[in-house]
Structures are given as C-alpha cells and as structure tokens.
Scaffold this motif. Structure first.
Motif, short mmCIF file in Angstrom:
data_model
loop_
_atom_site.label_atom_id
_atom_site.label_comp_id
_atom_site.label_asym_id
_atom_site.label_seq_id
_atom_site.Cartn_x
_atom_site.Cartn_y
_atom_site.Cartn_z
N ASN A 36 0.81 -1.14 0.11
CA ASN A 36 -0.03 0.08 -0.08
C ASN A 36 0.92 1.18 0.05
O ASN A 36 1.98 1.18 -0.32
N GLU A 37 0.43 2.09 0.25
CA GLU A 37 1.17 3.72 0.21
C GLU A 37 2.12 3.69 1.38
O GLU A 37 3.25 4.46 0.96
N GLN A 38 2.05 2.90 2.34
CA GLN A 38 3.23 3.05 3.40
C GLN A 38 4.03 1.93 3.27
O GLN A 38 4.91 1.67 3.85
N GLY A 39 3.95 1.07 2.08
CA GLY A 39 5.00 -0.18 2.02
C GLY A 39 4.15 -1.46 2.20
O GLY A 39 3.19 -1.62 1.32
N ILE A 40 4.61 -2.49 2.55
CA ILE A 40 4.35 -3.86 2.59
C ILE A 40 3.14 -3.70 3.44
O ILE A 40 2.79 -3.15 4.51
N ALA A 41 1.74 -4.07 2.87
CA ALA A 41 0.39 -4.15 3.44
C ALA A 41 0.14 -5.57 4.39
O ALA A 41 -0.61 -5.49 5.42
N ILE A 42 1.19 -6.34 4.27
CA ILE A 42 0.88 -7.82 5.00
C ILE A 42 1.27 -7.50 6.27
O ILE A 42 2.39 -6.81 6.54
#
Length: 202
Positions: A36-42
């Motif tokens: 996502n916009e912040q990096g890894i979404a997991i």
C-alpha cells in the motif's frame, strides 16, 4: 464469487497453520494486497494471500447461449465466464523485532512451507470434502489450486511493479471459477417443428 473463494482459502489455510504452530488464537495469514502507500500491506509476522491477476479460461469455453428453463420456454443468456485467479502467498517476517524468534526470517520460511504443504495435501475443494465451502457461496462447487512456477525475470518484474523488495513467496493458480449472472436476454417458446414451403413457378 472471487472474494468468497479467496476468503475461504485464507480461512482454511489459517486453520491449518494454527494447528502446525500450536497456537489456535493468533491469525497466521491475511487476505491482503502485497503493498500500500506505506509499504508492505501484509502485517508483520504473518503470511499474506494476495490476488495478483485474473485471466479468462478459454480452452473449454461454452458458447451455448440458449437454454430450456423449468417451464419449457427457451431463454437466451450470455455464455458463462470461466476465470482463473493467480494468488501470491507471501511471508512478511523481516527480523524487525530483535531477539523475537517469531519475527525471524527462518520462521517465515517455515510458515510458508506449511502453506505449500497444505495445498500439496489438499488441492481440490468441494462441498463434500470441505463442508464450510457452501457457507461462503452456494455457487462454489469446486476449487482447484495448482502451484504455478514463474521465471526469475517474471519474479523481478512483479516486485519492481509493486515497488517493494522481494519477500519469500509462492504463486498459485486457482481454477476454474464459473460466473453466470443468468440475466435473460430473450425468452420464447421452443421450436418444435420446421415447415418447408416450396413454391413452383410455371
């Protein structure tokens, strides 16, 4: 139907990994995008199940568009669409927490191995061998999951596109979902006899 299929597989896999690690409370795999916009979404210390592609299955496409309904009338409907889903299972264990073995890279590989073992042991899901399936979608009658191998070039291109550094992952092909909205285009009486008229000119 896509969401029901992936939700079902996520919950089945989560239950299996919980049993393997001996912890029935902690969620082990999440249905999630990869980034996502912040990096890894997991979430950290977890696996992610992500839909990365949808393709139409054309090899056995049914072109039939006219059907006889329960009261004997002919209905015209568009042919069903058959889909294959490409699903990536990713281990997000990046040693962020010093001294915490549950956030260790090796632990991520172990849990990813559990996911592979799960689908090796059971790759066909039906209401008969998986009663919970009907609770997700009554139209789901069969899900087949196959390991899908892709090249180093494809691997590099994928992680470049998502804008993240590579994480241990495995790709599966989920087939074949059948989508039929049953929207009637036309309706009428069936043709039961054909009459041929011959006109002779003298």
């Amino acid at each position: 139907m896509i969401h029901s299929t992936l939700d079902f597989l996520t919950q089945e896999l989560d239950a299996f990994i919980k049993l393997k690690v001996g912890d029935p409370l902690t969620t082990r795999i999440f249905l999630s995008g990869v980034t996502n916009e912040q990096g890894i979404a997991i979430p950290d210390q977890a696996l992610g199940l992500s839909l990365i592609n949808i393709e139409e299955e054309r090899t056995n496409k049914d072109q039939q568009s006219r059907f006889i309904n329960a009261v004997g009338k002919v209905e015209k409907r568009n042919p069903e669409i058959q889909l294959n889903l490409y699903v990536l299972i990713t281990a997000n264990f990046q040693n962020k927490l010093a001294g915490n073995s549950s956030d260790d890279y090796l632990e991520g590989l172990k849990q990813l191995s559990y996911a592979i073992a799960f689908f090796q042991g059971k790759n066909v899901f039906t209401p008969e061998n998986s009663p919970a399936l009907s609770g997700f979608d009554t139209n789901l009658t069969k899900i087949v999951v196959e390991l899908y191998s892709y090249s180093f070039e494809q691997l590099y291109n994928f992680w470049t596109v998502v804008g993240a550094k590579y994480l241990p992952s495995v790709l599966y092909k989920v087939k074949t979902l059948r989508i039929q909205e049953n929207a009637i285009q036309e309706s009428g009486e069936p043709i039961e006899q054909i009459f041929i008229s011959s006109i002779h000119k003298s």
